[in-house]
Write a protein that holds these residues in place. Structure first.
Motif, PDB file in Angstrom:
ATOM      1  N   CYS A  54       3.889  -1.133  -6.455  1.00  0.00           N
ATOM      2  CA  CYS A  54       2.675  -1.904  -6.794  1.00  0.00           C
ATOM      3  C   CYS A  54       2.926  -3.384  -6.535  1.00  0.00           C
ATOM      4  CB  CYS A  54       2.315  -1.670  -8.257  1.00  0.00           C
ATOM      5  SG  CYS A  54       0.886  -2.629  -8.774  1.00  0.00           S
ATOM      6  N   ILE A  55       2.010  -4.045  -5.822  1.00  0.00           N
ATOM      7  CA  ILE A  55       2.173  -5.476  -5.529  1.00  0.00           C
ATOM      8  C   ILE A  55       1.302  -6.338  -6.453  1.00  0.00           C
ATOM      9  CG2 ILE A  55       2.881  -5.108  -3.124  1.00  0.00           C
ATOM     10  CD1 ILE A  55       0.005  -5.877  -2.290  1.00  0.00           C
ATOM     11  N   GLY A  56       0.618  -5.701  -7.389  1.00  0.00           N
ATOM     12  CA  GLY A  56      -0.176  -6.437  -8.379  1.00  0.00           C
ATOM     13  C   GLY A  56      -1.427  -7.081  -7.809  1.00  0.00           C
ATOM     14  N   CYS A  57      -1.936  -6.568  -6.697  1.00  0.00           N
ATOM     15  CA  CYS A  57      -3.088  -7.207  -6.033  1.00  0.00           C
ATOM     16  C   CYS A  57      -4.400  -6.999  -6.798  1.00  0.00           C
ATOM     17  CB  CYS A  57      -3.225  -6.673  -4.614  1.00  0.00           C
ATOM     18  SG  CYS A  57      -3.647  -4.917  -4.557  1.00  0.00           S
ATOM     19  N   ALA A  58      -4.450  -6.036  -7.701  1.00  0.00           N
ATOM     20  CA  ALA A  58      -5.619  -5.758  -8.555  1.00  0.00           C
ATOM     21  C   ALA A  58      -6.841  -5.255  -7.783  1.00  0.00           C
ATOM     22  CB  ALA A  58      -5.983  -6.977  -9.395  1.00  0.00           C
ATOM     23  N   CYS A  62      -7.425  -2.201  -7.100  1.00  0.00           N
ATOM     24  CA  CYS A  62      -7.850  -0.989  -7.813  1.00  0.00           C
ATOM     25  C   CYS A  62      -8.694  -1.377  -9.029  1.00  0.00           C
ATOM     26  CB  CYS A  62      -6.642  -0.182  -8.253  1.00  0.00           C
ATOM     27  SG  CYS A  62      -5.430  -1.149  -9.163  1.00  0.00           S
ATOM     28  N   PHE A  75      -0.182  -3.127 -16.751  1.00  0.00           N
ATOM     29  CA  PHE A  75      -0.952  -2.208 -15.904  1.00  0.00           C
ATOM     30  C   PHE A  75      -1.335  -1.024 -16.776  1.00  0.00           C
ATOM     31  CE2 PHE A  75      -1.757  -1.131 -11.290  1.00  0.00           C
ATOM     32  CZ  PHE A  75      -2.670  -0.128 -11.592  1.00  0.00           C
ATOM     33  N   CYS A 128      -6.048   0.646  -2.376  1.00  0.00           N
ATOM     34  CA  CYS A 128      -4.640   0.297  -2.652  1.00  0.00           C
ATOM     35  C   CYS A 128      -3.850   0.170  -1.342  1.00  0.00           C
ATOM     36  CB  CYS A 128      -4.009   1.351  -3.558  1.00  0.00           C
ATOM     37  SG  CYS A 128      -2.290   0.958  -3.938  1.00  0.00           S
ATOM     38  N   CYS A 169       0.036   3.388  -3.933  1.00  0.00           N
ATOM     39  CA  CYS A 169       0.916   3.698  -5.076  1.00  0.00           C
ATOM     40  C   CYS A 169       0.127   4.191  -6.284  1.00  0.00           C
ATOM     41  CB  CYS A 169       1.760   2.486  -5.430  1.00  0.00           C
ATOM     42  SG  CYS A 169       0.805   1.131  -6.091  1.00  0.00           S
ATOM     43  N   ILE A 170      -1.199   4.179  -6.218  1.00  0.00           N
ATOM     44  CA  ILE A 170      -2.007   4.741  -7.316  1.00  0.00           C
ATOM     45  C   ILE A 170      -2.685   5.993  -6.758  1.00  0.00           C
ATOM     46  CG2 ILE A 170      -3.935   3.110  -6.836  1.00  0.00           C
ATOM     47  CD1 ILE A 170      -4.608   3.299  -9.852  1.00  0.00           C
TER      48      ILE A 170
END
Ligand code: SF4
Ligand code: SF4
Length: 185
Positions: A57-61, A63, A100, A117, A121-122
């Motif tokens: 997860c790169i935390g891009c949000a 999703c 998360f 994504c 990863c989700i």
């Protein structure tokens, strides 16, 4: 009198009809499954429990933004250059994902969060037996960063930002000082 005998016939005939149905089903293949000892094989594209592989997860949000019911909650802290890692897909992880959470009690299983994504990863898993008497147990926490570590990372990022901003803040002052000195000359 006729009605009397008709009722007797009716009382005799209707159990026979019911029993005929029972006897017929005794010799037919069973359609029930003895769950949980037996399970149906579900279609591969079934939508069930979500999972997030936090290593990728790169935390891009993206999703979080895609979710129509806002059941995903993400918080991030900027990573210092020396802390930047890489996902298995080759994307740089420039943010620490300090929170998360997915509230599966609100989730409508639309699958929209998995589509944007960038690292895939989700995703939906085959797990569907996650019923619980407490709805708050349906809030799944995926981050591996503890609250204390998250606070430390936030503090580190804040200090790095201040250090980065300091020379910029000093630059206009030097410019003004130079202008004043030039005027004096
Ligand atoms: S499946 Fe739909 S409702 Fe559930 S978290 Fe993803 S986007 Fe939100
Ligand atoms: S879209 Fe994927 S990479 Fe971006 S925050 Fe969501 S799970 Fe992480």
């Amino acid at each position: 009198m006729v009605r009397y005998f008709a009722n007797i016939w009716h009382a005799f005939w209707t159990p026979l009809v019911g029993m005929a149905l029972t006897w017929r089903h005794l010799f037919m293949p069973s359609v029930t499954v003895q769950y949980p000892d037996e399970r149906w094989e579900l279609p591969p594209n079934s939508r069930m429990q979500l999972f997030v592989n936090m290593d990728d997860c790169i935390g891009c949000a993206q999703c979080e933004r895609a979710c129509p019911v806002q059941c995903i909650s993400i918080e991030t802290v900027k990573a210092l250059p020396e802390d930047v890692k890489e996902t298995s897909t080759g994307h740089k992880i420039r943010l620490h994902t300090t929170k998360f959470d997915i509230d599966m009690a609100k989730c409508c299983y639309c699958n929209l969060c998995t589509i944007p994504c960038p690292t895939e990863c989700i995703y939906m898993t085959p797990s569907f037996e996650d019923a619980t008497p407490d709805r708050f147990d349906l809030v799944y926490h995926f981050t591996q960063i503890s609250p204390q570590h998250a606070a430390e990372l936030a503090e580190k990022a804040r200090r790095a930002e201040e250090e980065e901003a300091a020379p910029k803040a000093a630059r206009p002052k030097r410019g003004i000082a130079a202008a004043v000195a030039a005027e004096g000359d």
